[in-house]
Design a protein around this motif. Structure first.
Motif, mmCIF file in Angstrom:
data_model
loop_
_atom_site.group_PDB
_atom_site.id
_atom_site.type_symbol
_atom_site.label_atom_id
_atom_site.label_comp_id
_atom_site.label_asym_id
_atom_site.label_seq_id
_atom_site.Cartn_x
_atom_site.Cartn_y
_atom_site.Cartn_z
ATOM 1 N N GLY A 410 3.786 -6.859 19.841
ATOM 2 C CA GLY A 410 5.013 -7.148 20.497
ATOM 3 C C GLY A 410 6.028 -7.902 19.650
ATOM 4 O O GLY A 410 7.255 -7.648 19.446
ATOM 5 N N ASP A 411 5.465 -9.080 18.852
ATOM 6 C CA ASP A 411 6.351 -9.768 18.164
ATOM 7 C C ASP A 411 6.135 -9.369 16.671
ATOM 8 O O ASP A 411 6.930 -9.871 15.812
ATOM 9 C CB ASP A 411 6.370 -11.446 18.143
ATOM 10 N N ALA A 412 5.392 -8.613 16.381
ATOM 11 C CA ALA A 412 4.991 -8.224 14.936
ATOM 12 C C ALA A 412 4.119 -7.016 14.958
ATOM 13 O O ALA A 412 3.621 -6.601 15.842
ATOM 14 C CB ALA A 412 4.362 -9.415 14.379
ATOM 15 N N TRP A 413 4.087 -6.564 13.649
ATOM 16 C CA TRP A 413 3.081 -5.332 13.504
ATOM 17 C C TRP A 413 2.578 -5.384 12.216
ATOM 18 O O TRP A 413 3.060 -5.803 11.296
ATOM 19 C CB TRP A 413 3.624 -3.917 13.904
ATOM 20 N N VAL A 414 1.364 -4.630 12.083
ATOM 21 C CA VAL A 414 0.482 -4.569 11.038
ATOM 22 C C VAL A 414 -0.032 -3.124 10.398
ATOM 23 O O VAL A 414 -0.206 -2.583 11.605
ATOM 24 C CB VAL A 414 -0.301 -5.776 10.530
ATOM 25 N N LEU A 415 0.191 -2.805 9.389
ATOM 26 C CA LEU A 415 -0.451 -1.432 9.479
ATOM 27 C C LEU A 415 -1.200 -1.390 8.082
ATOM 28 O O LEU A 415 -0.611 -1.838 7.070
ATOM 29 C CB LEU A 415 0.655 -0.370 8.967
ATOM 30 N N ALA A 416 -2.498 -0.487 8.251
ATOM 31 C CA ALA A 416 -3.276 -0.531 6.839
ATOM 32 C C ALA A 416 -3.784 0.977 6.910
ATOM 33 O O ALA A 416 -4.068 1.605 7.682
ATOM 34 C CB ALA A 416 -4.601 -1.442 6.967
ATOM 35 N N ARG A 417 -3.604 1.685 5.606
ATOM 36 C CA ARG A 417 -3.825 2.918 5.380
ATOM 37 C C ARG A 417 -4.314 3.135 3.800
ATOM 38 O O ARG A 417 -3.552 2.349 2.984
ATOM 39 C CB ARG A 417 -2.478 3.808 5.786
ATOM 40 N N PRO A 418 -5.097 4.183 3.466
ATOM 41 C CA PRO A 418 -5.059 4.650 2.132
ATOM 42 C C PRO A 418 -4.135 5.157 1.529
ATOM 43 O O PRO A 418 -3.390 6.109 2.175
ATOM 44 C CB PRO A 418 -6.370 5.639 2.149
ATOM 45 N N PRO A 423 -5.456 4.990 -5.609
ATOM 46 C CA PRO A 423 -6.523 4.536 -5.325
ATOM 47 C C PRO A 423 -6.494 3.089 -4.675
ATOM 48 O O PRO A 423 -7.025 2.118 -5.328
ATOM 49 C CB PRO A 423 -7.554 4.457 -6.231
ATOM 50 N N VAL A 424 -5.607 2.906 -3.927
ATOM 51 C CA VAL A 424 -5.453 1.450 -2.941
ATOM 52 C C VAL A 424 -5.522 1.929 -1.755
ATOM 53 O O VAL A 424 -4.705 2.934 -0.910
ATOM 54 C CB VAL A 424 -4.192 0.806 -3.471
ATOM 55 N N VAL A 425 -5.676 0.762 -0.634
ATOM 56 C CA VAL A 425 -5.168 0.762 0.576
ATOM 57 C C VAL A 425 -4.175 -0.035 0.671
ATOM 58 O O VAL A 425 -4.062 -1.209 0.195
ATOM 59 C CB VAL A 425 -6.458 0.124 1.275
ATOM 60 N N ARG A 426 -3.013 0.168 1.349
ATOM 61 C CA ARG A 426 -1.816 -0.364 1.352
ATOM 62 C C ARG A 426 -1.796 -1.019 2.686
ATOM 63 O O ARG A 426 -2.261 -0.628 3.850
ATOM 64 C CB ARG A 426 -0.602 0.594 1.359
ATOM 65 N N ILE A 427 -1.505 -2.425 2.742
ATOM 66 C CA ILE A 427 -1.308 -3.263 4.120
ATOM 67 C C ILE A 427 0.546 -3.537 4.255
ATOM 68 O O ILE A 427 0.780 -4.231 2.968
ATOM 69 C CB ILE A 427 -2.119 -4.361 3.806
ATOM 70 N N TYR A 428 0.834 -3.273 5.343
ATOM 71 C CA TYR A 428 2.224 -3.655 5.520
ATOM 72 C C TYR A 428 2.476 -4.404 6.933
ATOM 73 O O TYR A 428 1.606 -4.189 7.833
ATOM 74 C CB TYR A 428 3.058 -2.236 5.928
ATOM 75 N N ARG A 436 4.207 -15.202 9.912
ATOM 76 C CA ARG A 436 3.582 -14.493 10.876
ATOM 77 C C ARG A 436 3.302 -13.308 10.038
ATOM 78 O O ARG A 436 1.996 -12.841 10.190
ATOM 79 C CB ARG A 436 4.485 -14.260 11.888
ATOM 80 N N ALA A 437 4.273 -12.443 9.396
ATOM 81 C CA ALA A 437 3.750 -11.285 8.730
ATOM 82 C C ALA A 437 2.812 -11.380 7.464
ATOM 83 O O ALA A 437 1.697 -10.685 7.359
ATOM 84 C CB ALA A 437 4.999 -10.503 8.100
ATOM 85 N N ALA A 438 2.983 -12.418 6.899
ATOM 86 C CA ALA A 438 1.993 -12.729 5.747
ATOM 87 C C ALA A 438 0.621 -13.249 6.444
ATOM 88 O O ALA A 438 -0.385 -12.787 5.786
ATOM 89 C CB ALA A 438 2.524 -14.095 5.017
ATOM 90 N N THR A 439 0.621 -13.692 7.341
ATOM 91 C CA THR A 439 -0.827 -14.149 8.208
ATOM 92 C C THR A 439 -1.457 -12.836 8.311
ATOM 93 O O THR A 439 -2.584 -12.503 8.229
ATOM 94 C CB THR A 439 -0.622 -14.917 9.198
ATOM 95 N N LEU A 440 -0.667 -11.755 9.050
ATOM 96 C CA LEU A 440 -1.172 -10.632 9.420
ATOM 97 C C LEU A 440 -1.683 -9.920 8.304
ATOM 98 O O LEU A 440 -2.970 -9.313 8.418
ATOM 99 C CB LEU A 440 -0.262 -9.833 10.142
ATOM 100 N N VAL A 441 -1.068 -9.784 7.095
ATOM 101 C CA VAL A 441 -1.416 -9.146 5.911
ATOM 102 C C VAL A 441 -2.680 -9.505 5.372
ATOM 103 O O VAL A 441 -3.518 -9.098 5.051
ATOM 104 C CB VAL A 441 -0.492 -9.069 4.888
ATOM 105 N N GLU A 442 -2.939 -11.297 5.239
ATOM 106 C CA GLU A 442 -4.094 -11.710 4.402
ATOM 107 C C GLU A 442 -4.978 -11.607 5.460
ATOM 108 O O GLU A 442 -6.225 -11.402 4.960
ATOM 109 C CB GLU A 442 -3.371 -13.392 4.498
ATOM 110 N N ASP A 443 -4.902 -11.696 6.774
ATOM 111 C CA ASP A 443 -6.137 -11.403 7.724
ATOM 112 C C ASP A 443 -6.801 -10.067 7.556
ATOM 113 O O ASP A 443 -7.849 -10.060 7.366
ATOM 114 C CB ASP A 443 -5.730 -11.464 9.097
#
Length: 455
Positions: A410-418, A423-428, A436-443
């Protein structure tokens, strides 16, 4: 598709992407294509000539004559293919590091191949059901002069030269030692701009910076904008099909912000735009305000272009599309990304106001992106499982699985995908507040590290 990822096939040159593999990819394409001639081009990477030679050999083995364009931006190859009515093979790894290279396939209409045709070629490649010719039917190869000039002429005819020239803009350009070094500085000079450059010598070692034009690699461009009192800074990736910007203060502009501004200038009620699952709320806001529709795809130009074609064939109007990485598509020009054309369309907006003012209505969101590397397929599988477990256990979020897992809070989103190319998983992540965005990524990143550690 296992071989052709989100934007062609890529790998570390001479290890994963060998000359023999490039030859087989080209031979498979030559087997599927009903073509007497095919164009082959490359970006500046040091392994480009080697792999272009291999691709040329594969095509000749299928009885196909080859037009060799040399070093050109990917959009220049696409322009040539459309004009000559021939398919094309582009040797490029786009934004990947210098040790990588890749193969991208283009149709005789000048557009990257849709998923269905790539799948046909992949089937031939995997089954090795190649069709070769007798010794006396093998193809020839000829060097083609003027592909860059033809591309520049097309660009100049496609944009509002007078509007840009009348604005008397000073433009700072960073082609990143890639193929755009041979075209973009000249293009913007011919548009009437004063041009200053950095990393404008073609060099496949990419000594100035990594090929990916992100804020971490573009300090020199920001400094040049400030030193030259430029109106805008423009940076390309290795094959110059993308453009990212700095405003007149020397501040980096998020690609999502640029996409939103360009979309706002193009969209009308009832139009449709296409973007990837990484879409920013900036574009969502524009679509809602304009009364348009938004279609989401998996990440990568191949998926976006395929969907644009489907929508246009169904009678939908798609004036603009793309991703927030600088890869913007204007389908009425061509259903491809073109960094120089995108930059020129952005300059048209600067005729009315400075870049910072043009972009201000689309600001207000913060983006954080990180990569989690892995080494083996088993590690990749553990990471994918960890992403799924994380998404299913997340509280207060809805998730989609178009490409990886995107969790919307709602107030933010996070995406994780290979990644489809490395050979990396990207987190956005995106939120109004960077913390708030940094916390989601770090989690998410912590959960993936635990998976790699086996905990």
């Amino acid at each position: 598709m296992d071989v052709f990822g989100s934007s062609g096939v890529r790998g570390v040159a001479n290890e994963e992407l060998t000359p023999s593999f490039a030859l087989r990819v080209a031979l498979a394409a030559g087997t599927v294509w009903d073509a007497e001639r095919v164009a082959v081009a490359r970006d500046t990477r040091t392994t480009g000539r080697m792999l272009a030679n291999a691709a040329t050999s594969g095509l000749q083995s299928a009885g196909v004559d080859v037009d060799r364009l040399g070093v050109v931006p990917t959009p220049a190859l696409q322009s040539y293919c459309e004009a000559a009515g021939v398919p094309g093979v582009m040797i490029t790894a786009s934004h990947n590091p210098p040790e990588y290279n890749g193969v991208k396939l283009v149709g005789a209409d000048g557009i990257e191949l849709p998923v269905t045709e790539l799948e046909r070629i992949e089937e031939v490649l995997v089954a090795e059901s190649f069709e070769t010719t007798r010794w006396d039917g093998t193809g020839s190869d000829d060097a083609v002069d003027g592909a860059r000039r033809r591309y520049l002429t097309e660009l100049l005819a496609a944009v509002d030269r007078d509007r840009i020239a009348d604005a008397e803009l000073t433009v700072a350009i960073d082609p990143g030692n890639g193929a755009g070094a041979f075209t973009s500085p000249e293009f913007f000079r011919r548009l009437g701009c004063d041009v200053v450059t950095v990393n404008a010598q073609g060099d496949g070692h990419f000594p100035g910076r990594d090929p990916e034009p992100v804020v971490e690699t573009l300090d020199d461009l920001g400094a040049l904008v400030r030193a030259a009192d430029a109106d805008v800074g423009i940076a390309h990736d290795g094959d110059a099909d993308r453009a990212v910007f700095f405003d007149e203060t020397g501040a980096f502009v998020e690609g999502d912000t640029t996409l939103a501004a360009l979309a706002a200038a193009e969209l009308e009620p009832g139009d449709t735009t296409v973007s990837a699952v990484t879409v920013s709320q900036r574009l969502v806001d524009v679509v809602d305000r304009k009364g348009a529709e938004l279609e989401l795809t998996s990440i990568g130009s191949t998926h976006i272009m395929t969907r644009i074609r489907e929508l246009r064939e169904a009678g939908e109007t798609v004036p603009v599309a793309g991703e927030g990485n600088g890869g913007v598509i204007f389908p009425s020009y061509r259903v491809n990304r073109d960094g120089a054309y995108t930059a020129a369309r952005f300059l048209e907006l600067l005729a009315d106001a400075p870049a910072s003012e043009v972009l201000a209505p689309y600001d207000g969101y913060e983006n954080v992106r990180v990569n989690v590397p892995y080494e083996t397929d088993a590690e990749r599988d553990r990471l994918v499982d960890a992403i799924a477990d994380y998404a299913e256990a997340a509280e207060g979020a809805e998730y989609t699985t178009i490409d990886g897992y995107r969790l919307d809070y709602g107030d933010a989103w996070v995406l994780a995908r290979p990644s489809g190319t490395e050979p990396v998983v990207r987190i956005y992540a995106e939120a109004r507040e960077r913390s708030r965005a940094a916390t989601l990524v770090e989690d998410v990143k912590e959960r993936l590290r635990d998976a790699l550690d086996g905990s």
